[in-house]
Design a protein around this motif. Structure first.
Motif, short mmCIF file in Angstrom:
data_model
loop_
_atom_site.label_atom_id
_atom_site.label_comp_id
_atom_site.label_asym_id
_atom_site.label_seq_id
_atom_site.Cartn_x
_atom_site.Cartn_y
_atom_site.Cartn_z
N LEU A 1 2.06 3.48 -1.56
CA LEU A 1 1.17 3.40 -1.27
C LEU A 1 0.10 2.06 -1.26
CD1 LEU A 1 -0.24 5.70 -3.72
CD2 LEU A 1 -0.49 6.18 -1.45
N ASP A 2 1.20 1.23 -1.47
CA ASP A 2 0.14 -0.75 -1.72
C ASP A 2 0.07 -0.98 0.04
OD1 ASP A 2 -0.82 -2.76 -1.81
OD2 ASP A 2 0.62 -3.68 -3.11
N VAL B 1 -3.58 -1.90 -5.81
CA VAL B 1 -2.37 -0.94 -6.46
C VAL B 1 -1.86 -1.13 -7.92
CG1 VAL B 1 -0.60 0.66 -5.66
CG2 VAL B 1 -2.86 0.69 -4.10
N GLU C 1 2.04 11.15 -3.55
CA GLU C 1 1.83 10.45 -2.55
C GLU C 1 1.20 10.85 -1.39
OE1 GLU C 1 4.78 6.15 -2.56
OE2 GLU C 1 5.51 7.73 -1.32
N TYR D 1 -2.57 9.33 0.03
CA TYR D 1 -3.14 8.23 1.36
C TYR D 1 -4.18 8.95 1.82
CZ TYR D 1 -2.38 7.03 6.03
OH TYR D 1 -2.47 6.44 6.67
N GLU E 1 -8.91 1.27 -5.38
CA GLU E 1 -8.34 1.15 -7.09
C GLU E 1 -7.00 2.13 -7.46
OE1 GLU E 1 -9.76 -1.46 -10.45
OE2 GLU E 1 -11.86 -0.85 -9.48
N VAL E 2 -5.76 2.42 -7.76
CA VAL E 2 -5.01 2.85 -7.37
C VAL E 2 -4.06 2.29 -8.97
CG1 VAL E 2 -3.09 3.95 -6.68
CG2 VAL E 2 -5.01 3.43 -5.47
N TRP E 3 -4.05 3.64 -10.09
CA TRP E 3 -3.01 3.36 -10.98
C TRP E 3 -2.78 4.44 -11.69
CZ3 TRP E 3 -8.54 3.78 -11.03
CH2 TRP E 3 -8.94 4.86 -11.71
N LEU F 1 -7.53 7.88 -9.02
CA LEU F 1 -7.72 6.37 -7.83
C LEU F 1 -9.10 6.47 -7.80
CD1 LEU F 1 -6.15 8.92 -4.78
CD2 LEU F 1 -4.91 6.98 -5.92
#
Length: 451
Positions: A333-334, A352, A363, A367, A389-391, A399
């Motif tokens: 993803l990054d 990310v 995933e 995206y 931001e993704v965590w 997301l």
């Protein structure tokens, strides 16, 4: 990177908006003082008061008809009579759900119809007797009666005594005038009598009434919360049935989404690469005919066709990226989101924070969710910058896409955000949109991890 949505703040999205609307006098009071005057308290009081006659009707009907049906089970009459009892209880349950909707603000969906199996009267009979909904309605009839008696016996005296004592200074004068006594009698044995008639005693009585009046709404709310649980748990659809309906709906969304994606791919191929390749084949055919007659013109046509090949290849790459980008498969993803951000019309900061990769399907959904949100920012937001931001929070992938644009994004109706929310819902995901007029806009998506 923190683990909760509420803790993730950014100066760009700090929104210091103040409520400029005048607050009502009731709302200005503290909750403790406001509770006896609120409509919710009076509605829930109405529920408790009406529950006694309704529960008596439920209980008497259920016990009588079930007992008669059980006694007649040795004959054929008992079975259809029991099924008819269950059907009548479902009708009474519908009345209770309407009452809960009006008085408890509990919008309880009706349970599904009885499954008739092979159809006919026999199928309906078997489906009614085997249905868990029927037995839950019977259980509600038996359990709600003692609870309704308890609630009525507790609340009505408390509520009546509270308001009576609170307003004692206003009606105390009627006792010596019409009752032949100086005030409320606390004690009397024929020789000694004690009445609440002095100013201090009247004031103390009113204070006690005030305390009861302030405390009773919270008793009412506690009792009503139990009623609400009983209605939802026993008169509504079971959690399994609700889950089945939800999965059926989600399956429809997935099928529709897949069909729409196939139509989009077909349209892009037909209108883009396919049309370009057909034109390319015609140009090469003309170049072949001119190869001997006019080599220079043929060479120019081949050179032009070479350029068309490059354009067709780029269109095919873009189409493949729209189906599933290779960078997502290879690097995660990054890197994939950074590539999407680089094509956005505004500067995008990507962060990310994942210790490992989620399931491939999740995933991919993450995206395409971010990709569509960034496209919306490019086309509609009029933003100057954005942030992605993704965590991860336990077993959920989070997301968040924010921009400083004009706001006003709508996730209802037939908008693109509504379609995106449906796609996320198909995999037990959630989409939340915070987009006041004037901005900024924050869109948060939550997906199952399934890694």
């Amino acid at each position: 990177m923190t683990a909760g949505m509420a803790e993730r703040t950014d100066p760009m999205t700090a929104d210091h908006r103040y409520d400029t609307q005048p607050r009502s006098r009731t709302r200005a009071l503290p909750p403790v003082l406001r509770a006896p005057l609120e409509g919710r308290t009076w509605r829930e009081l109405g529920w408790i008061v009406l529950s006694l006659p309704m529960s008596i009707l439920f209980f008497v009907f259920a016990v009588t008809m079930t007992s008669v049906s059980a006694g007649l089970l040795v004959t054929f009459v008992g079975i259809p009579l029991l099924a008819g009892t269950f059907a009548a209880l479902r009708g009474l349950g519908a009345v209770e759900r309407m009452r809960a909707r009006a008085l408890l603000d509990a919008d309880v969906a009706a349970p599904g119809p009885v499954s008739g199996g092979r159809g006919g009267f026999g199928g309906w009979l078997a489906g009614t007797l085997k249905s868990g909904v029927s037995w839950r309605h019977l259980l509600y009839s038996l359990l709600h009666f003692p609870w309704a008696v308890f609630g009525f016996s507790l609340v009505v005296p408390l509520w009546t005594a509270g308001w009576t004592l609170l307003l004692y200074p206003l009606w105390q004068w009627t006792l010596p005038l019409y009752g032949g006594q100086d005030g409320i009698q606390l004690y009397g044995d024929g020789t000694h009598n004690y009445y609440l008639d002095s100013p201090l005693e009247i004031a103390a009585t009113s204070v006690i009434g005030l305390l009861l009046t302030l405390a009773t709404p919270w008793v009412i709310r506690g009792l009503s919360s139990v009623d609400r649980l009983m209605v939802v748990g026993l008169l509504g659809p079971s959690r399994l049935a609700s889950r089945v309906v939800e999965l059926e709906s989600d399956r429809g969304v997935v099928v529709d989404t897949a069909a729409a994606d196939l139509r989009r791919i077909e349209r892009d191929l037909h209108d883009g690469a396919q049309a370009r390749l057909v034109a390319l084949a015609m140009d090469l055919g003309l170049a072949k005919e001119k190869l001997l007659e006019d080599p220079e013109a043929a060479a120019a046509m081949v050179d032009e066709a070479h350029g068309e090949v490059k354009v067709a290849l780029q269109e095919l790459r873009d189409l493949a990226r729209g189906i599933h980008p290779a960078v997502l498969t290879d690097r995660g993803l990054d890197a994939a989101l950074s590539a999407v951000a680089s094509r956005c019309a505004v500067p995008v900061q990507v962060e990310v924070d994942l210790d490992r990769r989620p399931a491939a399907a999740i995933e991919g959904i993450a995206y395409f969710t971010v990709s569509e949100l960034l496209q919306n920012i490019s086309k509609h937001a009029r933003a100057t910058r954005a942030r992605v931001e993704v965590w991860r929070v336990e077993d959920r992938l989070m997301l968040q896409v924010r921009d400083d644009g004009r706001g006003g994004a709508d996730a209802t109706g037939g908008s693109g955000l509504a379609g995106l929310a449906e796609r996320l819902g198909a995999v037990d995901g959630v989409l939340a949109v915070d987009s006041p007029a004037g901005g900024p806009t924050t869109v948060t998506a939550e997906l199952p991890w399934r890694g």
